[in-house]
Design a protein around this motif. Structure first.
Motif, mmCIF file in Angstrom:
data_model
loop_
_atom_site.group_PDB
_atom_site.id
_atom_site.type_symbol
_atom_site.label_atom_id
_atom_site.label_comp_id
_atom_site.label_asym_id
_atom_site.label_seq_id
_atom_site.Cartn_x
_atom_site.Cartn_y
_atom_site.Cartn_z
ATOM 1 N N LEU A 368 -49.464 64.249 -34.018
ATOM 2 C CA LEU A 368 -48.760 63.478 -34.989
ATOM 3 C C LEU A 368 -49.445 63.847 -36.226
ATOM 4 O O LEU A 368 -48.624 63.791 -37.274
ATOM 5 N N TYR A 369 -50.876 63.925 -36.432
ATOM 6 C CA TYR A 369 -51.265 64.379 -37.563
ATOM 7 C C TYR A 369 -51.034 65.793 -38.228
ATOM 8 O O TYR A 369 -50.690 65.943 -39.305
ATOM 9 N N THR A 370 -50.724 66.645 -37.116
ATOM 10 C CA THR A 370 -50.662 68.058 -37.301
ATOM 11 C C THR A 370 -48.956 68.018 -38.048
ATOM 12 O O THR A 370 -48.703 68.868 -39.098
ATOM 13 N N LEU A 371 -48.198 67.025 -37.503
ATOM 14 C CA LEU A 371 -46.764 67.086 -37.767
ATOM 15 C C LEU A 371 -46.750 66.813 -39.455
ATOM 16 O O LEU A 371 -46.140 67.066 -40.147
ATOM 17 N N VAL A 372 -47.439 65.662 -39.612
ATOM 18 C CA VAL A 372 -47.356 65.031 -40.928
ATOM 19 C C VAL A 372 -48.164 66.182 -41.971
ATOM 20 O O VAL A 372 -47.459 66.485 -43.040
ATOM 21 N N MET A 373 -49.058 66.842 -41.498
ATOM 22 C CA MET A 373 -49.722 67.952 -42.296
ATOM 23 C C MET A 373 -48.741 69.165 -42.650
ATOM 24 O O MET A 373 -48.550 69.841 -43.649
ATOM 25 N N ILE A 374 -47.812 69.612 -41.596
ATOM 26 C CA ILE A 374 -46.784 70.644 -41.667
ATOM 27 C C ILE A 374 -45.826 69.964 -42.838
ATOM 28 O O ILE A 374 -45.277 70.580 -43.755
ATOM 29 N N ALA A 375 -45.399 68.727 -42.758
ATOM 30 C CA ALA A 375 -44.385 68.173 -43.627
ATOM 31 C C ALA A 375 -45.026 68.365 -45.076
ATOM 32 O O ALA A 375 -44.209 68.758 -46.032
ATOM 33 N N ILE A 376 -46.159 67.715 -45.322
ATOM 34 C CA ILE A 376 -46.946 68.135 -46.660
ATOM 35 C C ILE A 376 -46.859 69.290 -46.963
ATOM 36 O O ILE A 376 -46.764 69.451 -48.219
ATOM 37 N N ALA A 377 -47.225 70.353 -46.013
ATOM 38 C CA ALA A 377 -47.010 71.526 -46.734
ATOM 39 C C ALA A 377 -45.945 72.114 -47.289
ATOM 40 O O ALA A 377 -45.584 72.895 -47.969
#
Length: 480
Positions: A368-377
């Motif tokens: 989930l955190y990786t998903l959020v960080m991909i979105a922010i990128a």
């Protein structure tokens, strides 16, 4: 007319300059989070209260918030070489003073110099690379900048955990010196001057208003981000009021000035203004998530601080790793194909976080955190690059300073706001449980607060999604 630096400097030389700039900024940004895990050690060794020692971390953000706005003026007064080398020397001096600190005041002084060097390097790097590379390649370049900005702070806590396990806390600072020295030597021989030194008139009043304004806001928000302090605490509301009044005076003075310290007319460009809004939402989400999740891990799940940092590390590394590829996609297709899907993913990721509880697996938190960080990128760097592309070259130093200042304010705002929302969610949960006569455990209360904070975050992200629908590829403006 501004010289076309991107054509005057050979491709290989430009690449070397970029590597030197990125490496220097990586090591300085690493220090923003390097002391997070060292707070308990410093509390014991310095014989001071945790709230006092915490300012070796919070103060770093405060000093950056104060000095970044001044960077646009410094870029016009000093050559690229002078400012880069000078900033590294100041940072190295701060590292040495911090490592040798026999008492807390000396450590504060060392951190002051470290933060000042970092605050000047970050906008200088972005401004220099904007001048070095043409518009059609800026997405890729800004992607590499995104890699450094995201990975360096994420590596700080796990790295400090390893160092603290085997060495003294002073090595957190001493290790910086042999890392910075090769960058410093390389910059002397490789770095070219890419900007024209104009030495505009120094407006002392603008500098003072800037320091009080930005400093007051970050200082107040930093206090508000402390779970034990409310927004009605004098340190919070007085600092915020003084900061907002001073900032209003600063903006008014810049708009009236022929040669402003920080050009507020950049906001007349719609894509720059939209990028500022999306940047603010993205950085609020990123900084608050980095605070909320470790709090959940440590207080509700019983996970150690080092393990919590390691859980967040893959997301940050993936964010940095994909940033250059996202930059290439931006160069080819523009911002819409990235920013709008990125905002959709952010809304989905934050919504999924509202469902987490004590039974959620570690792997699920990582995903989930990786998903959020991909979105922010997919949001921040494309929007930021697009906004800067719409500015004429004479505004580049101002645009980069504004964006970097907004990052610091957004970080402080995100932490203060979402910690407050988390506490409100916990209180609502306790009142609801007590009204029905249910026993409430600490873990369940923490989870309820975290879920409530992510619900509010997903609503803010949804508003960002609506604004992102208006983004379009910016048409670069040539300087008159």
């Amino acid at each position: 007319m501004t010289k076309n630096i991107s054509k005057e400097i050979p491709k290989e030389k430009r690449f070397l300059i970029m590597i030197i700039l990125l490496t220097g900024v990586f090591f300085t940004l690493l220090n923003e989070t390097l002391l997070n895990l060292a707070i308990p050690v410093l509390v014991h060794e310095m014989d001071a209260a945790p709230s006092t020692v915490q300012w070796v971390v919070t103060g770093y953000m405060l000093i950056m918030g104060v000095f970044i706005p001044v960077s646009s003026l410094m870029i016009q007064w000093f050559t690229t070489r002078q400012l880069f080398i000078g900033s590294l020397v100041v940072f190295s001096l701060g590292s040495l003073v911090s490592g040798l600190a026999a008492a807390l005041p000396y450590l504060f002084i060392g951190r002051f110099f470290q933060a000042m060097g970092t605050a000047l390097l970050l906008p200088l790097m972005m401004h220099t690379l904007l001048m070095l590379y043409p518009v059609k390649k800026r997405g890729t370049v800004m992607g590499f900048i995104g890699l450094v900005i995201m990975v360096a702070p994420a590596v700080g806590p796990p790295l400090s955990g390893v160092i603290l396990e085997f060495l003294n806390w002073r090595w957190l600072f001493f290790m910086m010196l042999p890392l910075i020295l090769p960058v410093l030597i390389a910059s002397i021989f490789v770095l070219d001057n890419v900007t024209t030194v104009t030495k505009p008139k120094i407006d002392i009043l603008s500098i003072l208003l800037s320091i009080i304004g930005f400093g007051g806001i970050v200082f107040g928000l930093s206090f508000a981000g402390d779970e034990s302090v409310s927004w009605l605490h004098p340190s919070v509301y007085i600092s915020l009021c003084v900061g907002l009044v001073s900032l209003s005076g600063f903006v008014w003075r810049q708009l009236k000035s022929v040669t402003p310290m920080l050009e507020m007319r950049t906001f007349r460009h719609p894509m720059f203004s939209l990028a500022s809004l999306l940047l603010f939402i993205g950085m609020m989400t990123q900084f608050s998530t980095i605070i909320l999740l470790p709090f959940l891990f440590e207080t509700a799940l019983g996970i150690s601080a080092v393990a919590a940092g390691l859980i967040l590390l893959p997301g940050a590394i993936i964010n940095g790793a994909i940033s250059p590829f996202i930059g290439r996609i931006f160069d080819t297709f523009g911002p819409r194909i990235l920013v709008i899907p990125g905002m959709i993913l952010l809304v989905i990721g934050l919504q999924l976080f509202t469902k987490v509880n004590t039974a959620t697996s570690t792997l699920m938190f990582i995903l989930l955190y990786t998903l959020v960080m991909i979105a922010i990128a997919m949001i921040i760097m494309p929007a930021q690059t697009n906004g800067l592309n719409q500015l004429p070259a004479k505004y580049y130093s101002h645009g980069t300073a504004i964006f970097n200042t907004l990052q610091q304010i957004a970080g402080a705002t995100g932490i203060a706001f979402y910690v407050t929302i988390m506490n409100a969610g916990q209180n609502l949960h306790l009142r609801g449980a007590n009204s029905f006569g249910f026993a409430v455990g600490q873990a369940d209360t923490v989870v309820a607060g975290i879920q409530f904070a992510f619900k509010v975050g997903s609503c803010i992200a949804l508003a960002g999604l609506i604004f992102s629908l208006f983004i379009r590829r910016a048409i670069p403006l040539n300087e008159e």
